[in-house]
Design a protein around this motif. Structure first.
Motif, PDB file in Angstrom:
ATOM      1  N   GLN A  78      14.441  17.088  16.491  1.00  0.00           N
ATOM      2  CA  GLN A  78      15.612  17.935  16.257  1.00  0.00           C
ATOM      3  C   GLN A  78      16.045  17.969  14.781  1.00  0.00           C
ATOM      4  O   GLN A  78      17.192  17.667  14.455  1.00  0.00           O
ATOM      5  N   PRO A  79      15.132  18.354  13.887  1.00  0.00           N
ATOM      6  CA  PRO A  79      15.529  18.448  12.479  1.00  0.00           C
ATOM      7  C   PRO A  79      16.587  19.533  12.286  1.00  0.00           C
ATOM      8  O   PRO A  79      16.666  20.482  13.078  1.00  0.00           O
ATOM      9  N   ALA A  80      17.396  19.378  11.243  1.00  0.00           N
ATOM     10  CA  ALA A  80      18.392  20.404  10.933  1.00  0.00           C
ATOM     11  C   ALA A  80      17.680  21.708  10.598  1.00  0.00           C
ATOM     12  O   ALA A  80      16.710  21.733   9.838  1.00  0.00           O
ATOM     13  N   VAL A  81      18.156  22.787  11.187  1.00  0.00           N
ATOM     14  CA  VAL A  81      17.645  24.133  10.899  1.00  0.00           C
ATOM     15  C   VAL A  81      18.805  24.899  10.277  1.00  0.00           C
ATOM     16  O   VAL A  81      19.845  25.095  10.912  1.00  0.00           O
ATOM     17  N   THR A  82      18.614  25.317   9.026  1.00  0.00           N
ATOM     18  CA  THR A  82      19.682  26.028   8.319  1.00  0.00           C
ATOM     19  C   THR A  82      19.279  27.475   8.103  1.00  0.00           C
ATOM     20  O   THR A  82      18.168  27.757   7.639  1.00  0.00           O
ATOM     21  N   VAL A  83      20.189  28.385   8.448  1.00  0.00           N
ATOM     22  CA  VAL A  83      19.973  29.810   8.230  1.00  0.00           C
ATOM     23  C   VAL A  83      21.044  30.304   7.260  1.00  0.00           C
ATOM     24  O   VAL A  83      22.196  29.877   7.327  1.00  0.00           O
ATOM     25  N   GLU A  84      20.621  31.174   6.362  1.00  0.00           N
ATOM     26  CA  GLU A  84      21.546  31.769   5.404  1.00  0.00           C
ATOM     27  C   GLU A  84      21.210  33.243   5.256  1.00  0.00           C
ATOM     28  O   GLU A  84      20.052  33.636   5.399  1.00  0.00           O
ATOM     29  N   ASP A  85      22.226  34.012   4.940  1.00  0.00           N
ATOM     30  CA  ASP A  85      22.025  35.434   4.680  1.00  0.00           C
ATOM     31  C   ASP A  85      23.109  35.880   3.707  1.00  0.00           C
ATOM     32  O   ASP A  85      24.202  35.303   3.665  1.00  0.00           O
ATOM     33  N   TRP A  86      22.796  36.883   2.927  1.00  0.00           N
ATOM     34  CA  TRP A  86      23.743  37.475   1.985  1.00  0.00           C
ATOM     35  C   TRP A  86      23.907  38.946   2.347  1.00  0.00           C
ATOM     36  O   TRP A  86      22.923  39.636   2.621  1.00  0.00           O
ATOM     37  N   TYR A  87      25.139  39.424   2.343  1.00  0.00           N
ATOM     38  CA  TYR A  87      25.414  40.819   2.679  1.00  0.00           C
ATOM     39  C   TYR A  87      26.537  41.343   1.790  1.00  0.00           C
ATOM     40  O   TYR A  87      27.352  40.583   1.260  1.00  0.00           O
ATOM     41  N   SER A 134      26.251  31.235   6.525  1.00  0.00           N
ATOM     42  CA  SER A 134      25.343  30.104   6.651  1.00  0.00           C
ATOM     43  C   SER A 134      25.679  29.326   7.909  1.00  0.00           C
ATOM     44  O   SER A 134      26.850  29.224   8.297  1.00  0.00           O
ATOM     45  N   HIS A 135      24.651  28.760   8.535  1.00  0.00           N
ATOM     46  CA  HIS A 135      24.857  27.942   9.730  1.00  0.00           C
ATOM     47  C   HIS A 135      23.732  26.924   9.816  1.00  0.00           C
ATOM     48  O   HIS A 135      22.575  27.245   9.529  1.00  0.00           O
ATOM     49  N   THR A 136      24.080  25.697  10.219  1.00  0.00           N
ATOM     50  CA  THR A 136      23.071  24.664  10.436  1.00  0.00           C
ATOM     51  C   THR A 136      23.088  24.247  11.898  1.00  0.00           C
ATOM     52  O   THR A 136      24.131  23.851  12.431  1.00  0.00           O
ATOM     53  N   PRO A 142      15.047  18.718  22.391  1.00  0.00           N
ATOM     54  CA  PRO A 142      13.634  18.900  22.053  1.00  0.00           C
ATOM     55  C   PRO A 142      13.117  20.260  22.509  1.00  0.00           C
ATOM     56  O   PRO A 142      13.771  20.950  23.286  1.00  0.00           O
ATOM     57  N   GLY A 143      11.958  20.631  22.019  1.00  0.00           N
ATOM     58  CA  GLY A 143      11.274  21.835  22.492  1.00  0.00           C
ATOM     59  C   GLY A 143      11.268  23.007  21.535  1.00  0.00           C
ATOM     60  O   GLY A 143      10.643  24.033  21.817  1.00  0.00           O
ATOM     61  N   LEU A 144      11.945  22.902  20.380  1.00  0.00           N
ATOM     62  CA  LEU A 144      11.974  24.017  19.429  1.00  0.00           C
ATOM     63  C   LEU A 144      10.561  24.366  18.969  1.00  0.00           C
ATOM     64  O   LEU A 144       9.811  23.496  18.530  1.00  0.00           O
ATOM     65  N   ARG A 145      10.185  25.648  19.072  1.00  0.00           N
ATOM     66  CA  ARG A 145       8.877  26.094  18.604  1.00  0.00           C
ATOM     67  C   ARG A 145       8.955  27.410  17.815  1.00  0.00           C
ATOM     68  O   ARG A 145       8.096  27.700  17.004  1.00  0.00           O
ATOM     69  N   TYR A 146       9.992  28.207  18.068  1.00  0.00           N
ATOM     70  CA  TYR A 146      10.152  29.499  17.387  1.00  0.00           C
ATOM     71  C   TYR A 146      11.601  29.669  16.949  1.00  0.00           C
ATOM     72  O   TYR A 146      12.513  29.125  17.567  1.00  0.00           O
ATOM     73  N   ILE A 147      11.778  30.445  15.887  1.00  0.00           N
ATOM     74  CA  ILE A 147      13.114  30.834  15.444  1.00  0.00           C
ATOM     75  C   ILE A 147      13.114  32.349  15.277  1.00  0.00           C
ATOM     76  O   ILE A 147      12.270  32.903  14.572  1.00  0.00           O
ATOM     77  N   ARG A 166      24.278  46.101   3.068  1.00  0.00           N
ATOM     78  CA  ARG A 166      23.119  45.683   2.274  1.00  0.00           C
ATOM     79  C   ARG A 166      22.897  44.199   2.554  1.00  0.00           C
ATOM     80  O   ARG A 166      23.856  43.430   2.632  1.00  0.00           O
ATOM     81  N   VAL A 167      21.636  43.802   2.706  1.00  0.00           N
ATOM     82  CA  VAL A 167      21.301  42.404   2.960  1.00  0.00           C
ATOM     83  C   VAL A 167      20.172  41.962   2.048  1.00  0.00           C
ATOM     84  O   VAL A 167      19.288  42.763   1.701  1.00  0.00           O
ATOM     85  N   THR A 168      20.207  40.687   1.638  1.00  0.00           N
ATOM     86  CA  THR A 168      19.160  40.147   0.780  1.00  0.00           C
ATOM     87  C   THR A 168      19.159  38.626   0.840  1.00  0.00           C
ATOM     88  O   THR A 168      20.074  38.012   1.396  1.00  0.00           O
ATOM     89  N   ARG A 169      18.148  38.044   0.292  1.00  0.00           N
ATOM     90  CA  ARG A 169      17.984  36.583   0.135  1.00  0.00           C
ATOM     91  C   ARG A 169      18.259  35.821   1.436  1.00  0.00           C
ATOM     92  O   ARG A 169      18.919  34.781   1.446  1.00  0.00           O
ATOM     93  N   SER A 170      17.717  36.321   2.515  1.00  0.00           N
ATOM     94  CA  SER A 170      17.823  35.663   3.810  1.00  0.00           C
ATOM     95  C   SER A 170      16.936  34.418   3.792  1.00  0.00           C
ATOM     96  O   SER A 170      15.898  34.401   3.129  1.00  0.00           O
ATOM     97  N   SER A 171      17.344  33.391   4.524  1.00  0.00           N
ATOM     98  CA  SER A 171      16.487  32.205   4.578  1.00  0.00           C
ATOM     99  C   SER A 171      16.647  31.437   5.882  1.00  0.00           C
ATOM    100  O   SER A 171      17.713  31.461   6.505  1.00  0.00           O
ATOM    101  N   VAL A 172      15.555  30.791   6.267  1.00  0.00           N
ATOM    102  CA  VAL A 172      15.516  29.864   7.394  1.00  0.00           C
ATOM    103  C   VAL A 172      14.747  28.648   6.904  1.00  0.00           C
ATOM    104  O   VAL A 172      13.599  28.784   6.466  1.00  0.00           O
ATOM    105  N   THR A 173      15.377  27.477   6.953  1.00  0.00           N
ATOM    106  CA  THR A 173      14.705  26.252   6.542  1.00  0.00           C
ATOM    107  C   THR A 173      14.806  25.207   7.637  1.00  0.00           C
ATOM    108  O   THR A 173      15.788  25.159   8.389  1.00  0.00           O
ATOM    109  N   VAL A 174      13.761  24.372   7.727  1.00  0.00           N
ATOM    110  CA  VAL A 174      13.724  23.266   8.670  1.00  0.00           C
ATOM    111  C   VAL A 174      13.607  21.985   7.860  1.00  0.00           C
ATOM    112  O   VAL A 174      12.659  21.825   7.088  1.00  0.00           O
ATOM    113  N   GLU A 175      14.589  21.093   7.998  1.00  0.00           N
ATOM    114  CA  GLU A 175      14.632  19.847   7.215  1.00  0.00           C
ATOM    115  C   GLU A 175      13.975  18.725   7.999  1.00  0.00           C
ATOM    116  O   GLU A 175      14.562  18.219   8.950  1.00  0.00           O
ATOM    117  N   VAL A 176      12.756  18.352   7.617  1.00  0.00           N
ATOM    118  CA  VAL A 176      12.079  17.219   8.296  1.00  0.00           C
ATOM    119  C   VAL A 176      12.062  16.006   7.393  1.00  0.00           C
ATOM    120  O   VAL A 176      12.178  16.120   6.180  1.00  0.00           O
TER     121      VAL A 176
END
Length: 176
Positions: A78-87, A134-136, A142-147, A166-176
């Motif tokens: 269950q690593p932290a999954v952080t999503v960000e978006d700019w609008y 932004s959201h973490t 357990p069981g995460l395989r897709y985002i 308008r949207v830009t610089r979107s991101s999805v990161t997984v912190e392991v």
């Protein structure tokens, strides 16, 4: 530092890697920063953005995390999954911004989601400059395989052309 798992997050490759789930009106388009009646981005290196039209425009990427060199054991921890978006919006036309991010298991069944309330930008009461959401995710089991990362919107006046969010610089990161 975790890497962004989204491909083409700012439109440098036009609409490559994005699935257009709603493509109404004049459809999705990529424009150069700052665009007509727009704002420069708040950091260097971002030169393009995606823009929506007068009918709903949504686009999505589904990330196969195992294909990105993460192991099932790493993901089940269950690593932290952080999503960000700019609008942002234009200074001459209001718009609505929408976002939904879903953590999915191996069968693409929902584990957890993040779906903030729609944001309406009105140039009469807001400067419509670039804003970040932004959201973490944590403790999702357990069981995460897709985002699944999906965002978009439309303009508020139904003007023909590209007057929507308008949207830009979107991101999805997984912190392991």
């Amino acid at each position: 530092m975790a890497r962004n798992l989204l491909k083409n997050p700012s439109g440098e490759e036009q609409l490559e890697f994005w699935e257009l789930t709603e493509n109404g009106g004049s459809q999705w388009k990529v424009e150069d920063m700052p665009g007509d009646c727009g704002h420069d981005f708040c950091s260097d290196g971002v030169t393009k953005y995606f823009v929506t039209s007068f009918e709903l425009c949504m686009k999505r990427q589904v990330i196969d995390i195992l294909a990105e060199d993460y192991s099932p054991e790493q993901l089940d921890a269950q690593p932290a999954v952080t999503v960000e978006d700019w609008y942002c919006g234009r200074t001459d036309c209001g718009c609505t911004y929408l976002m939904t991010v879903c953590l999915l298991d191996e069968n693409h069944e929902l584990i957890q989601d993040f779906k903030p309330e729609p944001v309406t930008l009105d140039p009469d009461s807001d400067d419509c400059s670039w804003k970040q959401v932004s959201h973490t995710f944590s403790d999702y089991g357990p069981g995460l395989r897709y985002i699944s990362f999906e965002h978009g919107g439309q303009d508020a006046k139904f003007w023909d052309g590209w007057f929507g969010v308008r949207v830009t610089r979107s991101s999805v990161t997984v912190e392991v």
